[in-house]
Design a protein around this motif. Structure first.
Motif, PDB file in Angstrom:
ATOM      1  N   THR A 115      29.009  67.517 -37.844  1.00 58.87           N
ATOM      2  CA  THR A 115      29.700  68.771 -37.497  1.00 58.87           C
ATOM      3  C   THR A 115      28.852  69.621 -36.566  1.00 58.87           C
ATOM      4  O   THR A 115      29.348  70.161 -35.567  1.00 58.87           O
ATOM      5  N   MET A 116      27.556  69.748 -36.865  1.00 61.68           N
ATOM      6  CA  MET A 116      26.696  70.578 -36.029  1.00 61.68           C
ATOM      7  C   MET A 116      26.581  70.015 -34.618  1.00 61.68           C
ATOM      8  O   MET A 116      26.616  70.768 -33.631  1.00 61.68           O
ATOM      9  N   LEU A 117      26.443  68.702 -34.505  1.00 60.92           N
ATOM     10  CA  LEU A 117      26.340  68.099 -33.180  1.00 60.92           C
ATOM     11  C   LEU A 117      27.623  68.280 -32.388  1.00 60.92           C
ATOM     12  O   LEU A 117      27.595  68.541 -31.178  1.00 60.92           O
ATOM     13  N   GLU A 118      28.751  68.154 -33.046  1.00 64.82           N
ATOM     14  CA  GLU A 118      30.021  68.368 -32.362  1.00 64.82           C
ATOM     15  C   GLU A 118      30.156  69.812 -31.898  1.00 64.82           C
ATOM     16  O   GLU A 118      30.641  70.091 -30.793  1.00 64.82           O
ATOM     17  N   GLN A 119      29.736  70.753 -32.741  1.00 64.12           N
ATOM     18  CA  GLN A 119      29.780  72.164 -32.352  1.00 64.12           C
ATOM     19  C   GLN A 119      28.831  72.435 -31.194  1.00 64.12           C
ATOM     20  O   GLN A 119      29.211  73.051 -30.194  1.00 64.12           O
ATOM     21  N   LEU A 120      27.596  71.978 -31.325  1.00 59.90           N
ATOM     22  CA  LEU A 120      26.586  72.257 -30.302  1.00 59.90           C
ATOM     23  C   LEU A 120      26.921  71.599 -28.971  1.00 59.90           C
ATOM     24  O   LEU A 120      26.610  72.145 -27.909  1.00 59.90           O
ATOM     25  N   ASN A 121      27.555  70.437 -29.009  1.00 60.57           N
ATOM     26  CA  ASN A 121      27.934  69.760 -27.764  1.00 60.57           C
ATOM     27  C   ASN A 121      28.886  70.600 -26.928  1.00 60.57           C
ATOM     28  O   ASN A 121      28.952  70.437 -25.703  1.00 60.57           O
ATOM     29  N   GLY A 122      29.602  71.492 -27.564  1.00 64.04           N
ATOM     30  CA  GLY A 122      30.563  72.318 -26.836  1.00 64.04           C
ATOM     31  C   GLY A 122      29.923  73.403 -26.002  1.00 64.04           C
ATOM     32  O   GLY A 122      30.561  73.918 -25.071  1.00 64.04           O
ATOM     33  N   TYR A 123      28.662  73.765 -26.290  1.00 68.03           N
ATOM     34  CA  TYR A 123      28.045  74.861 -25.536  1.00 68.03           C
ATOM     35  C   TYR A 123      26.553  74.655 -25.295  1.00 68.03           C
ATOM     36  O   TYR A 123      25.813  75.611 -25.059  1.00 68.03           O
ATOM     37  N   SER A 124      26.117  73.390 -25.326  1.00 61.28           N
ATOM     38  CA  SER A 124      24.701  73.083 -25.070  1.00 61.28           C
ATOM     39  C   SER A 124      24.603  71.963 -24.041  1.00 61.28           C
ATOM     40  O   SER A 124      25.342  70.982 -24.120  1.00 61.28           O
ATOM     41  N   ARG A 125      23.677  72.105 -23.114  1.00 64.92           N
ATOM     42  CA  ARG A 125      23.525  71.087 -22.070  1.00 64.92           C
ATOM     43  C   ARG A 125      22.744  69.876 -22.562  1.00 64.92           C
ATOM     44  O   ARG A 125      23.005  68.759 -22.136  1.00 64.92           O
ATOM     45  N   ARG A 126      21.773  70.089 -23.413  1.00 64.42           N
ATOM     46  CA  ARG A 126      20.968  68.984 -23.913  1.00 64.42           C
ATOM     47  C   ARG A 126      20.558  69.278 -25.358  1.00 64.42           C
ATOM     48  O   ARG A 126      20.090  70.368 -25.670  1.00 64.42           O
ATOM     49  N   ILE A 127      20.748  68.284 -26.233  1.00 62.36           N
ATOM     50  CA  ILE A 127      20.406  68.425 -27.652  1.00 62.36           C
ATOM     51  C   ILE A 127      19.371  67.355 -28.004  1.00 62.36           C
ATOM     52  O   ILE A 127      19.525  66.194 -27.639  1.00 62.36           O
ATOM     53  N   VAL A 128      18.346  67.771 -28.713  1.00 63.64           N
ATOM     54  CA  VAL A 128      17.339  66.842 -29.223  1.00 63.64           C
ATOM     55  C   VAL A 128      17.336  66.934 -30.746  1.00 63.64           C
ATOM     56  O   VAL A 128      17.034  67.991 -31.307  1.00 63.64           O
ATOM     57  N   VAL A 129      17.693  65.851 -31.400  1.00 64.97           N
ATOM     58  CA  VAL A 129      17.607  65.775 -32.860  1.00 64.97           C
ATOM     59  C   VAL A 129      16.199  65.302 -33.197  1.00 64.97           C
ATOM     60  O   VAL A 129      15.779  64.230 -32.765  1.00 64.97           O
ATOM     61  N   ILE A 130      15.487  66.099 -33.951  1.00 60.95           N
ATOM     62  CA  ILE A 130      14.101  65.786 -34.284  1.00 60.95           C
ATOM     63  C   ILE A 130      14.033  65.353 -35.749  1.00 60.95           C
ATOM     64  O   ILE A 130      14.594  66.016 -36.630  1.00 60.95           O
ATOM     65  N   SER A 131      13.385  64.228 -35.999  1.00 58.43           N
ATOM     66  CA  SER A 131      13.314  63.707 -37.358  1.00 58.43           C
ATOM     67  C   SER A 131      12.452  64.600 -38.235  1.00 58.43           C
ATOM     68  O   SER A 131      11.640  65.400 -37.744  1.00 58.43           O
ATOM     69  N   GLU A 132      12.626  64.447 -39.535  1.00 62.55           N
ATOM     70  CA  GLU A 132      11.777  65.158 -40.455  1.00 62.55           C
ATOM     71  C   GLU A 132      10.434  64.432 -40.582  1.00 62.55           C
ATOM     72  O   GLU A 132      10.349  63.207 -40.427  1.00 62.55           O
ATOM     73  N   GLU A 150      13.591  57.833 -49.636  1.00 60.72           N
ATOM     74  CA  GLU A 150      14.873  58.524 -49.573  1.00 60.72           C
ATOM     75  C   GLU A 150      14.990  59.341 -48.283  1.00 60.72           C
ATOM     76  O   GLU A 150      16.022  59.332 -47.617  1.00 60.72           O
ATOM     77  N   LEU A 151      13.927  60.031 -47.922  1.00 60.34           N
ATOM     78  CA  LEU A 151      13.955  60.854 -46.710  1.00 60.34           C
ATOM     79  C   LEU A 151      14.141  59.990 -45.474  1.00 60.34           C
ATOM     80  O   LEU A 151      14.798  60.415 -44.506  1.00 60.34           O
ATOM     81  N   ALA A 152      13.591  58.781 -45.486  1.00 56.10           N
ATOM     82  CA  ALA A 152      13.764  57.872 -44.352  1.00 56.10           C
ATOM     83  C   ALA A 152      15.241  57.545 -44.140  1.00 56.10           C
ATOM     84  O   ALA A 152      15.687  57.375 -42.998  1.00 56.10           O
ATOM     85  N   ARG A 153      16.019  57.464 -45.210  1.00 58.54           N
ATOM     86  CA  ARG A 153      17.463  57.223 -45.091  1.00 58.54           C
ATOM     87  C   ARG A 153      18.142  58.382 -44.355  1.00 58.54           C
ATOM     88  O   ARG A 153      19.028  58.175 -43.512  1.00 58.54           O
ATOM     89  N   TYR A 154      17.738  59.591 -44.655  1.00 55.45           N
ATOM     90  CA  TYR A 154      18.311  60.777 -44.001  1.00 55.45           C
ATOM     91  C   TYR A 154      17.937  60.793 -42.517  1.00 55.45           C
ATOM     92  O   TYR A 154      18.770  61.135 -41.668  1.00 55.45           O
ATOM     93  N   ASN A 155      16.699  60.431 -42.211  1.00 54.51           N
ATOM     94  CA  ASN A 155      16.292  60.368 -40.807  1.00 54.51           C
ATOM     95  C   ASN A 155      17.098  59.323 -40.032  1.00 54.51           C
ATOM     96  O   ASN A 155      17.466  59.544 -38.872  1.00 54.51           O
ATOM     97  N   ARG A 156      17.366  58.194 -40.666  1.00 53.44           N
ATOM     98  CA  ARG A 156      18.177  57.161 -39.995  1.00 53.44           C
ATOM     99  C   ARG A 156      19.596  57.654 -39.765  1.00 53.44           C
ATOM    100  O   ARG A 156      20.196  57.386 -38.710  1.00 53.44           O
TER     101      ARG A 156
END
Length: 240
Positions: A115-132, A150-156
């Motif tokens: 949801t956040m990526l879909e929202q941000l794509n509407g008004y952002s030129r470049r998005i970088v998802v940074i792992s935990e 478990e956290l590695a699953r979330y990062n994937r």
């Protein structure tokens, strides 16, 4: 979240000659990697006006961050040139802390990231998802190993969501793991310290390592250069 625009009409500051003084440095204080990245960007490109908005919140889960992203757009209606998005460690940690009502399972986490990526794509030129970053020695070794698995699953899941929605992905897990292993086996006279202040939150050394990863990523992908020169955006269009 960052806006950048060129401003070439910069007036030189008036220079004065201060009285010489002796300064003794007794300690170092910093305000996290985001603040230091802002200083780095401004120092490297003094002709550019960077409007940097740090919406990070201590203890936030993806549920909280999703609310921050949605609320920011609803209130400010600001378009962004560059967005860093990362969350997940508290989603996992809350469950291991015995706080199930605040924990976020992998399915809900994936929905929030999507949801956040879909929202941000509407008004952002470049998005970088940074792992935990991984957990450090916050519990006994076997518990930490389970938390990190478990956290590695979330990062994937975050990396997959980024790939599916045209965002870049910065994986900092490996650099932190390698650095932590070296520090764990260092000799007694090796004063580098730990990457974590408490096994979850980063120390100044951890913040510095994260900052270096972000700066290297920006340089290798020429992200800021492409954002400042619209002609270079053609490469992104071809990729899309």
């Amino acid at each position: 979240m960052i806006q950048a625009r060129s401003e070439w009409s910069v007036k030189p500051a008036r220079r004065t000659c201060p009285t010489p003084a002796k300064v003794t440095v007794e300690g170092w204080h910093q305000r996290g990697w985001v603040h230091r990245l802002a200083l780095s960007l401004r120092a490297a490109r003094p002709h550019v006006a960077f409007d940097i908005r740090n919406h990070g919140k201590g203890g936030a889960t993806s549920r909280d961050v999703a609310g921050i992203v949605g609320g920011d757009r609803a209130v400010d209606h600001v378009d962004y040139d560059l967005v860093f998005l990362g969350c997940g460690i508290n989603d996992v940690w809350r469950r291991f802390q015995g706080r199930p009502d605040e924990a976020v399972d992998i399915d809900e986490y994936t929905r929030h990231m999507t949801t956040m990526l879909e929202q941000l794509n509407g008004y952002s030129r470049r998005i970088v998802v940074i792992s935990e970053t991984p957990f450090g020695p916050v519990e006994n070794p076997s518990t930490v190993a389970g938390m990190n698995a478990e956290l590695a699953r979330y990062n994937r899941a975050a990396a997959l969501a980024a790939a599916e929605r045209g965002a870049l992905h910065l994986d900092v897990w490996a650099p932190f793991t390698v650095a932590a292993e070296h520090l764990a086996t260092a000799t007694a006279d090796h004063h580098a310290g730990s990457l974590w202040s408490d096994g979850v939150h980063l120390s100044e050394l951890g913040d510095t390592l994260l900052l270096r990863q972000v700066e290297t990523f920006l340089t290798e992908h020429r992200i800021v250069d492409k954002l400042l020169d619209p002609r270079l955006e053609r490469e992104r269009a071809l990729d899309a």
